[in-house]
Design a protein around this motif. Sequence first.
Motif, PDB file in Angstrom:
ATOM      1  N   ALA A  99       0.828  -1.209   0.000  1.00  0.00           N
ATOM      2  CA  ALA A  99       0.000   0.000   0.000  1.00  0.00           C
ATOM      3  C   ALA A  99       0.867   1.267   0.000  1.00  0.00           C
ATOM      4  O   ALA A  99       0.343   2.369  -0.064  1.00  0.00           O
ATOM      5  N   GLY A 100       2.182   1.089   0.096  1.00  0.00           N
ATOM      6  CA  GLY A 100       3.089   2.231   0.092  1.00  0.00           C
ATOM      7  C   GLY A 100       3.383   2.783   1.464  1.00  0.00           C
ATOM      8  O   GLY A 100       4.001   3.846   1.585  1.00  0.00           O
ATOM      9  N   GLU A 144       7.099   6.621 -11.578  1.00  0.00           N
ATOM     10  CA  GLU A 144       8.403   6.214 -12.101  1.00  0.00           C
ATOM     11  C   GLU A 144       9.495   6.201 -11.029  1.00  0.00           C
ATOM     12  O   GLU A 144      10.642   5.845 -11.314  1.00  0.00           O
ATOM     13  N   LEU A 145       9.155   6.602  -9.820  1.00  0.00           N
ATOM     14  CA  LEU A 145      10.141   6.560  -8.741  1.00  0.00           C
ATOM     15  C   LEU A 145      10.623   5.116  -8.540  1.00  0.00           C
ATOM     16  O   LEU A 145       9.831   4.170  -8.685  1.00  0.00           O
ATOM     17  N   PRO A 146      11.890   4.920  -8.201  1.00  0.00           N
ATOM     18  CA  PRO A 146      12.401   3.556  -8.009  1.00  0.00           C
ATOM     19  C   PRO A 146      11.580   2.737  -7.010  1.00  0.00           C
ATOM     20  O   PRO A 146      11.321   1.561  -7.237  1.00  0.00           O
ATOM     21  N   ARG A 149       8.363   1.678  -8.645  1.00  0.00           N
ATOM     22  CA  ARG A 149       8.640   0.617  -9.620  1.00  0.00           C
ATOM     23  C   ARG A 149       8.910  -0.707  -8.917  1.00  0.00           C
ATOM     24  O   ARG A 149       8.432  -1.763  -9.348  1.00  0.00           O
ATOM     25  N   ALA A 150       9.657  -0.646  -7.820  1.00  0.00           N
ATOM     26  CA  ALA A 150       9.945  -1.867  -7.061  1.00  0.00           C
ATOM     27  C   ALA A 150       8.656  -2.474  -6.511  1.00  0.00           C
ATOM     28  O   ALA A 150       8.504  -3.697  -6.476  1.00  0.00           O
ATOM     29  N   SER A 156      14.788  -1.294 -10.737  1.00  0.00           N
ATOM     30  CA  SER A 156      14.999   0.153 -10.639  1.00  0.00           C
ATOM     31  C   SER A 156      16.458   0.460 -10.306  1.00  0.00           C
ATOM     32  O   SER A 156      16.762   1.329  -9.511  1.00  0.00           O
ATOM     33  N   ASP A 157      17.375  -0.289 -10.933  1.00  0.00           N
ATOM     34  CA  ASP A 157      18.799  -0.066 -10.690  1.00  0.00           C
ATOM     35  C   ASP A 157      19.273   1.189 -11.409  1.00  0.00           C
ATOM     36  O   ASP A 157      18.854   1.487 -12.529  1.00  0.00           O
TER      37      ASP A 157
END
Length: 173
Positions: A99-100, A144-146, A149-150, A156-157
């Motif tokens: 959920a972040g 688009e933040l790593p 994305r993860a 997201s390297d």
Amino acid sequence: MNGRRQISSALVYGSFASVILLLLALPYLEDRNRRTVLLAVALSLVAFLLLILLYRATLRERDERRRAEAALEDLRHRSAVLNSVLLSMSDGVAVVDLAGRFLHTNPAADALLGRPHVDTEPSRWSAEFEFLTPDGGQLYPPEELPLARAMRGESSDDVPVMVRRPGETALRQ
């Protein structure tokens, strides 16, 4: 040997010994007494079998408890190792649930952000933490933040993200 096991062992061996003694006495008894003894032997055998089942259940319970304790100790050890690695990393690491919600940040992430994490929904991360595109000109697209994305299972390297800490004008990467 613990107390429960000693009691179980004593009951099993005592019942077994009683059945053997009753069977050995059988030839020396009159017919009327033989029926009584045979009934006592049958009941003793049933009790003996029940005690064996109780004894085996006690042993199984003990073994399961030992396995659970060993698994818990292994989990504690792994957790301590992982925590040690996270604390000593120079890269900022944040762990969030699906959920972040932030579950954990390491000191490098807190230092990069200039404050401990706050719970905010992923769509607001860029604005809340001032995550900027590499040129520093605009807010980074939240999806688009790593970390976002993860959360979707994407790699997201080596994704450059600039951060402006609260109260500062300089950017950090």
